[in-house]
Design a protein around this motif. Structure first.
Motif, PDB file in Angstrom:
ATOM      1  N   ALA A  14      51.315  85.183 -45.935  1.00 35.71           N
ATOM      2  CA  ALA A  14      51.712  85.028 -47.338  1.00 35.71           C
ATOM      3  C   ALA A  14      51.110  86.146 -48.192  1.00 35.71           C
ATOM      4  O   ALA A  14      51.795  86.729 -49.046  1.00 35.71           O
ATOM      5  CB  ALA A  14      51.280  83.665 -47.870  1.00 35.71           C
ATOM      6  N   ARG A  15      49.857  86.452 -47.948  1.00 32.68           N
ATOM      7  CA  ARG A  15      49.212  87.554 -48.675  1.00 32.68           C
ATOM      8  C   ARG A  15      49.904  88.879 -48.369  1.00 32.68           C
ATOM      9  O   ARG A  15      50.186  89.680 -49.266  1.00 32.68           O
ATOM     10  CB  ARG A  15      47.736  87.644 -48.300  1.00 32.68           C
ATOM     11  CG  ARG A  15      46.874  86.532 -48.866  1.00 32.68           C
ATOM     12  CD  ARG A  15      45.430  86.652 -48.332  1.00 32.68           C
ATOM     13  NE  ARG A  15      44.561  85.652 -48.876  1.00 32.68           N
ATOM     14  CZ  ARG A  15      43.893  85.769 -50.037  1.00 32.68           C
ATOM     15  NH1 ARG A  15      44.030  86.853 -50.766  1.00 32.68           N
ATOM     16  NH2 ARG A  15      43.109  84.800 -50.460  1.00 32.68           N
ATOM     17  N   HIS A  68      52.643  78.358 -47.874  1.00 32.25           N
ATOM     18  CA  HIS A  68      51.614  79.309 -48.294  1.00 32.25           C
ATOM     19  C   HIS A  68      52.237  80.308 -49.269  1.00 32.25           C
ATOM     20  O   HIS A  68      53.369  80.764 -49.069  1.00 32.25           O
ATOM     21  CB  HIS A  68      51.059  80.078 -47.085  1.00 32.25           C
ATOM     22  CG  HIS A  68      50.183  79.264 -46.207  1.00 32.25           C
ATOM     23  ND1 HIS A  68      48.845  79.088 -46.463  1.00 32.25           N
ATOM     24  CD2 HIS A  68      50.444  78.569 -45.078  1.00 32.25           C
ATOM     25  CE1 HIS A  68      48.323  78.325 -45.516  1.00 32.25           C
ATOM     26  NE2 HIS A  68      49.273  77.988 -44.668  1.00 32.25           N
ATOM     27  N   LYS A  74      50.939  72.747 -38.423  1.00 35.73           N
ATOM     28  CA  LYS A  74      51.753  73.275 -39.524  1.00 35.73           C
ATOM     29  C   LYS A  74      52.915  72.311 -39.765  1.00 35.73           C
ATOM     30  O   LYS A  74      54.042  72.540 -39.338  1.00 35.73           O
ATOM     31  CB  LYS A  74      52.244  74.681 -39.202  1.00 35.73           C
ATOM     32  CG  LYS A  74      51.096  75.669 -39.078  1.00 35.73           C
ATOM     33  CD  LYS A  74      51.572  77.072 -38.801  1.00 35.73           C
ATOM     34  CE  LYS A  74      50.367  77.996 -38.666  1.00 35.73           C
ATOM     35  NZ  LYS A  74      50.765  79.380 -38.504  1.00 35.73           N
ATOM     36  N   SER A 115      51.348  81.105 -42.758  1.00 37.11           N
ATOM     37  CA  SER A 115      49.893  81.235 -42.762  1.00 37.11           C
ATOM     38  C   SER A 115      49.445  81.980 -44.016  1.00 37.11           C
ATOM     39  O   SER A 115      50.234  82.686 -44.649  1.00 37.11           O
ATOM     40  CB  SER A 115      49.427  82.002 -41.520  1.00 37.11           C
ATOM     41  OG  SER A 115      49.917  83.329 -41.549  1.00 37.11           O
ATOM     42  N   GLU A 116      48.178  81.813 -44.325  1.00 35.74           N
ATOM     43  CA  GLU A 116      47.610  82.532 -45.470  1.00 35.74           C
ATOM     44  C   GLU A 116      47.707  84.040 -45.306  1.00 35.74           C
ATOM     45  O   GLU A 116      48.149  84.724 -46.230  1.00 35.74           O
ATOM     46  CB  GLU A 116      46.157  82.114 -45.686  1.00 35.74           C
ATOM     47  CG  GLU A 116      45.486  82.893 -46.808  1.00 35.74           C
ATOM     48  CD  GLU A 116      44.050  82.488 -47.063  1.00 35.74           C
ATOM     49  OE1 GLU A 116      43.360  83.257 -47.768  1.00 35.74           O
ATOM     50  OE2 GLU A 116      43.614  81.424 -46.589  1.00 35.74           O
ATOM     51  N   HIS A 138      45.775  83.511 -53.077  1.00 40.09           N
ATOM     52  CA  HIS A 138      46.469  82.652 -52.122  1.00 40.09           C
ATOM     53  C   HIS A 138      46.494  81.223 -52.649  1.00 40.09           C
ATOM     54  O   HIS A 138      45.546  80.762 -53.285  1.00 40.09           O
ATOM     55  CB  HIS A 138      45.753  82.671 -50.767  1.00 40.09           C
ATOM     56  CG  HIS A 138      46.235  81.629 -49.823  1.00 40.09           C
ATOM     57  ND1 HIS A 138      45.517  80.477 -49.561  1.00 40.09           N
ATOM     58  CD2 HIS A 138      47.378  81.532 -49.110  1.00 40.09           C
ATOM     59  CE1 HIS A 138      46.201  79.733 -48.705  1.00 40.09           C
ATOM     60  NE2 HIS A 138      47.329  80.347 -48.421  1.00 40.09           N
ATOM     61  N   GLY A 197      56.824  79.042 -45.540  1.00 37.57           N
ATOM     62  CA  GLY A 197      56.490  77.650 -45.267  1.00 37.57           C
ATOM     63  C   GLY A 197      57.447  76.981 -44.314  1.00 37.57           C
ATOM     64  O   GLY A 197      58.365  77.601 -43.784  1.00 37.57           O
ATOM     65  N   GLU A 228      47.776  77.331 -51.081  1.00 33.72           N
ATOM     66  CA  GLU A 228      48.348  76.520 -50.011  1.00 33.72           C
ATOM     67  C   GLU A 228      48.746  75.175 -50.583  1.00 33.72           C
ATOM     68  O   GLU A 228      47.991  74.556 -51.322  1.00 33.72           O
ATOM     69  CB  GLU A 228      47.334  76.297 -48.894  1.00 33.72           C
ATOM     70  CG  GLU A 228      47.844  75.388 -47.790  1.00 33.72           C
ATOM     71  CD  GLU A 228      46.810  75.088 -46.726  1.00 33.72           C
ATOM     72  OE1 GLU A 228      46.693  73.904 -46.342  1.00 33.72           O
ATOM     73  OE2 GLU A 228      46.103  76.019 -46.296  1.00 33.72           O
ATOM     74  N   ARG A 229      49.950  74.746 -50.235  1.00 33.81           N
ATOM     75  CA  ARG A 229      50.424  73.430 -50.646  1.00 33.81           C
ATOM     76  C   ARG A 229      50.874  72.661 -49.412  1.00 33.81           C
ATOM     77  O   ARG A 229      51.491  73.217 -48.511  1.00 33.81           O
ATOM     78  CB  ARG A 229      51.605  73.531 -51.604  1.00 33.81           C
ATOM     79  CG  ARG A 229      51.234  74.081 -52.955  1.00 33.81           C
ATOM     80  CD  ARG A 229      50.456  73.067 -53.757  1.00 33.81           C
ATOM     81  NE  ARG A 229      50.438  73.431 -55.156  1.00 33.81           N
ATOM     82  CZ  ARG A 229      49.359  73.455 -55.897  1.00 33.81           C
ATOM     83  NH1 ARG A 229      48.187  73.144 -55.390  1.00 33.81           N
ATOM     84  NH2 ARG A 229      49.427  73.794 -57.159  1.00 33.81           N
ATOM     85  N   ARG A 230      50.568  71.376 -49.414  1.00 32.45           N
ATOM     86  CA  ARG A 230      51.041  70.462 -48.374  1.00 32.45           C
ATOM     87  C   ARG A 230      51.800  69.351 -49.098  1.00 32.45           C
ATOM     88  O   ARG A 230      51.227  68.334 -49.447  1.00 32.45           O
ATOM     89  CB  ARG A 230      49.867  69.920 -47.556  1.00 32.45           C
ATOM     90  CG  ARG A 230      49.205  70.994 -46.721  1.00 32.45           C
ATOM     91  CD  ARG A 230      48.023  70.480 -45.928  1.00 32.45           C
ATOM     92  NE  ARG A 230      47.431  71.545 -45.143  1.00 32.45           N
ATOM     93  CZ  ARG A 230      47.678  71.753 -43.850  1.00 32.45           C
ATOM     94  NH1 ARG A 230      48.480  70.952 -43.194  1.00 32.45           N
ATOM     95  NH2 ARG A 230      47.112  72.764 -43.223  1.00 32.45           N
TER      96      ARG A 230
END
Length: 162
Positions: free
Chosen positions: A82-83, A120, A114, A78-79, A132, A103, A134-136
């Protein structure tokens, strides 16, 4: 591809060395690949301060101070986590910049919310806001998801000193 990554890592280390900055990593799905790539280069000890492989939720909490309730509320991928990983790596090191990566590399572990390939990133600096990304990537296979995540971690570290 590996030679390209080594070249990028070498240029990154030189740029950080020139500015007197140090890096820390907090890695989950990449399992230390970013730190391994950076430390493959001679002289990297002038820049790479330390790396944390925080694969389990407990490791995230115990090693770098990610709040357990944050993981419980949002999940490890999650964001916010990751932060917190990037900020925790910074707080638990002498680095100036830290990257956090979490991830779902696959082939298992994905859900509708997810999916496999979701990664993330957090990038924290001693002075400045935490960024931040995010990659998919999609279900590219475990090795490819992890390699793409390494590439994007390098990208964030490159952008942090521009």
């Amino acid at each position: 591809m590996i030679a390209d990554l080594r070249d990028r890592a070498g240029a990154l280390l030189e740029a950080y060395r020139a500015k007197g900055l140090k890096i820390a990593t907090a890695e989950s799905c990449t399992g230390g690949l970013v730190a391994a790539l950076l430390t493959e280069i001679s002289g990297s000890s002038a820049v790479v301060e330390r790396g944390f492989v925080t694969y389990s939720n407990e490791a995230k909490t115990e090693s770098i101070g990610v709040p357990a309730d944050l993981v419980a509320a949002h999940g490890a991928v999650s964001e916010p986590v990751a932060r917190a990983m990037a900020e925790g790596a910074l707080a638990h090191s002498r680095a100036d910049v830290a990257v956090g990566i979490t991830g779902v590399a696959g082939p298992t572990g994905g859900t509708a919310a997810k999916p496999v390939g979701l990664v993330h990133f957090g990038l924290a600096r001693r002075e400045g806001e935490t960024v931040h990304l995010e990659r998919r990537y999609g279900d590219l296979g475990r090795e490819n998801v992890r390699r793409r995540a390494v590439e994007d971690a390098l990208l964030l570290l490159e952008q942090a000193i521009r």
